[in-house]
Design a protein around this motif. Structure first.
Motif, PDB file in Angstrom:
ATOM      1  N   PRO A  35       0.818  -1.212   0.000  1.00 38.41           N
ATOM      2  CA  PRO A  35       0.000   0.000   0.000  1.00 38.41           C
ATOM      3  C   PRO A  35       0.850   1.261   0.000  1.00 38.41           C
ATOM      4  O   PRO A  35       1.996   1.259   0.454  1.00 38.41           O
ATOM      5  CB  PRO A  35      -0.812  -0.117   1.299  1.00 38.41           C
ATOM      6  N   THR A  36       0.280   2.343  -0.515  1.00 34.33           N
ATOM      7  CA  THR A  36       0.953   3.635  -0.552  1.00 34.33           C
ATOM      8  C   THR A  36       0.712   4.378   0.762  1.00 34.33           C
ATOM      9  O   THR A  36      -0.431   4.535   1.183  1.00 34.33           O
ATOM     10  CB  THR A  36       0.426   4.485  -1.723  1.00 34.33           C
ATOM     11  N   ALA A  37       1.785   4.816   1.385  1.00 34.35           N
ATOM     12  CA  ALA A  37       1.690   5.582   2.628  1.00 34.35           C
ATOM     13  C   ALA A  37       1.819   7.074   2.329  1.00 34.35           C
ATOM     14  O   ALA A  37       2.144   7.469   1.203  1.00 34.35           O
ATOM     15  CB  ALA A  37       2.779   5.144   3.604  1.00 34.35           C
ATOM     16  N   ASP A  38       1.580   7.903   3.345  1.00 36.32           N
ATOM     17  CA  ASP A  38       1.674   9.349   3.162  1.00 36.32           C
ATOM     18  C   ASP A  38       3.037   9.760   2.606  1.00 36.32           C
ATOM     19  O   ASP A  38       3.133  10.620   1.735  1.00 36.32           O
ATOM     20  CB  ASP A  38       1.437  10.073   4.491  1.00 36.32           C
ATOM     21  N   ASN A  39       4.093   9.135   3.121  1.00 34.74           N
ATOM     22  CA  ASN A  39       5.435   9.523   2.679  1.00 34.74           C
ATOM     23  C   ASN A  39       5.819   8.882   1.349  1.00 34.74           C
ATOM     24  O   ASN A  39       6.933   9.072   0.860  1.00 34.74           O
ATOM     25  CB  ASN A  39       6.476   9.170   3.743  1.00 34.74           C
ATOM     26  N   GLU A  63       1.443  12.956 -16.205  1.00 28.61           N
ATOM     27  CA  GLU A  63       1.723  12.702 -14.799  1.00 28.61           C
ATOM     28  C   GLU A  63       0.631  11.799 -14.229  1.00 28.61           C
ATOM     29  O   GLU A  63      -0.555  12.084 -14.379  1.00 28.61           O
ATOM     30  CB  GLU A  63       1.781  14.006 -13.999  1.00 28.61           C
ATOM     31  N   VAL A  64       1.058  10.728 -13.573  1.00 33.27           N
ATOM     32  CA  VAL A  64       0.124   9.811 -12.919  1.00 33.27           C
ATOM     33  C   VAL A  64       0.443   9.822 -11.431  1.00 33.27           C
ATOM     34  O   VAL A  64       1.512   9.368 -11.015  1.00 33.27           O
ATOM     35  CB  VAL A  64       0.261   8.381 -13.482  1.00 33.27           C
ATOM     36  N   ALA A  65      -0.464  10.370 -10.628  1.00 29.18           N
ATOM     37  CA  ALA A  65      -0.210  10.532  -9.193  1.00 29.18           C
ATOM     38  C   ALA A  65      -0.639   9.293  -8.417  1.00 29.18           C
ATOM     39  O   ALA A  65      -1.693   8.710  -8.680  1.00 29.18           O
ATOM     40  CB  ALA A  65      -0.943  11.762  -8.663  1.00 29.18           C
ATOM     41  N   ASP A  66       0.204   8.903  -7.464  1.00 25.56           N
ATOM     42  CA  ASP A  66      -0.077   7.747  -6.609  1.00 25.56           C
ATOM     43  C   ASP A  66      -0.268   8.227  -5.178  1.00 25.56           C
ATOM     44  O   ASP A  66       0.670   8.717  -4.549  1.00 25.56           O
ATOM     45  CB  ASP A  66       1.084   6.744  -6.695  1.00 25.56           C
ATOM     46  N   PHE A  67      -1.500   8.099  -4.669  1.00 23.44           N
ATOM     47  CA  PHE A  67      -1.838   8.515  -3.310  1.00 23.44           C
ATOM     48  C   PHE A  67      -2.368   7.312  -2.530  1.00 23.44           C
ATOM     49  O   PHE A  67      -2.810   6.320  -3.119  1.00 23.44           O
ATOM     50  CB  PHE A  67      -2.917   9.598  -3.333  1.00 23.44           C
ATOM     51  N   PRO A  68      -2.336   7.370  -1.199  1.00 20.72           N
ATOM     52  CA  PRO A  68      -2.911   6.291  -0.383  1.00 20.72           C
ATOM     53  C   PRO A  68      -4.374   6.046  -0.719  1.00 20.72           C
ATOM     54  O   PRO A  68      -5.128   6.997  -0.970  1.00 20.72           O
ATOM     55  CB  PRO A  68      -2.743   6.808   1.057  1.00 20.72           C
ATOM     56  N   GLY A  69      -4.779   4.800  -0.709  1.00 19.96           N
ATOM     57  CA  GLY A  69      -6.152   4.445  -1.032  1.00 19.96           C
ATOM     58  C   GLY A  69      -7.163   5.062  -0.093  1.00 19.96           C
ATOM     59  O   GLY A  69      -8.313   5.305  -0.470  1.00 19.96           O
ATOM     60  N   GLU A  70      -6.735   5.344   1.161  1.00 12.41           N
ATOM     61  CA  GLU A  70      -7.655   5.949   2.124  1.00 12.41           C
ATOM     62  C   GLU A  70      -8.140   7.312   1.645  1.00 12.41           C
ATOM     63  O   GLU A  70      -9.250   7.731   1.967  1.00 12.41           O
ATOM     64  CB  GLU A  70      -6.981   6.089   3.488  1.00 12.41           C
TER      65      GLU A  70
END
Length: 256
Positions: A35-39, A63-70
């Motif tokens: 999973p993707t975390a804040d950092n 650009e494809v941004a990856d952010f936490p699923g939450e």
């Protein structure tokens, strides 16, 4: 970068190259990216150079941004009261969503499959209903925020992710002594040599049933976006039934 569009695409920046290399090594080893975390918030960048009328190349920065699923869950649930909602990453995520040129929605096929084999009454229907509400709510929020931006004209793609689990589940049922249900997807413990025409046909039937189960959601997206497509995606197994999934997503994300 190893697909049919490689000649039109070049990765931008050493950070993107390093991140992709690290993740490809994980996937190649049969491990999950996690999973993707804040950092871990990151924007993957690449350049598309596409010939215009076969003569003059047009260049596009993607650009494809990856952010936490939450973050997505909070957005689709309309949860503005979340304690993290005012954080810098939350604000950045919101700005990315409203400025995006193309919108990609994902459904966790592994969670869907688990709901169908759990045996609990109504588990599958409840799961489908929950996903439909989340995605529909996200679209309604976008339409509210972008009244003058013509959201309808932005293309949308519905990706059924982790579809490898259908193949692994089929092989598990065919061989009860094979990998346990809990490990069938993550550990890549199925022999791709077994993936024959019959297997692909069986998996294709199961995938089509999943598409039909989400039929009302697909119709909703088709009515709210000028173009809506669906893709069954596989992270690990490139069996025939998934052979074009990566290409379809890259094509959608890029002006190709």
């Amino acid at each position: 970068m190893s697909g049919a569009f490689a000649k039109y695409i070049s990765v931008s920046g050493s950070e993107t190259i390093d991140r992709l290399s690290a993740y490809l090594n994980l996937l190649g080893s049969g491990l999950e990216v996690g999973p993707t975390a804040d950092n871990d918030v990151f924007a993957y960048r690449y350049l598309v150079s596409k010939p215009f009328l076969g003569i003059v190349p047009r260049k596009y920065d993607v650009e494809v941004a990856d952010f936490p699923g939450e973050y997505t869950e909070d957005f689709s649930d309309g949860n503005s009261s979340n304690s993290y909602a005012t954080g810098i990453f939350r604000k950045q995520f919101y700005s990315w969503v409203v400025r995006a040129d193309r919108l990609l929605f994902t459904i966790d096929s592994a969670a869907y499959l688990e709901s169908t084999i759990r045996g609990e009454s109504g588990a599958r229907d409840n799961h489908i209903n929950k996903i439909e509400i989340q995605i529909k709510n996200a679209v309604l929020i976008l339409k509210q925020e972008l009244l003058d931006e013509k959201l309808y004209l932005r293309p949308s793609l519905l990706v059924f992710a982790k579809c490898d689990c259908f193949l692994a589940n089929y092989l598990y049922e065919s061989n009860p002594n094979g990998p346990l249900v809990e490990t069938r997807y993550r550990n890549k413990e199925f022999d791709q040599a077994i993936v024959d025409i019959k297997t692909n046909e069986m998996v294709s039937t199961q995938l089509e049933r999943m598409r039909q189960d989400f039929g009302s959601l697909i119709l909703f997206l088709e009515n709210n976006f000028k173009v809506t497509k669906t893709v069954f995606h596989s992270s690990y197994c490139q069996a025939g039934v998934f052979s074009d999934s990566n290409r379809a997503i890259v094509s959608f994300l890029s002006p190709l």
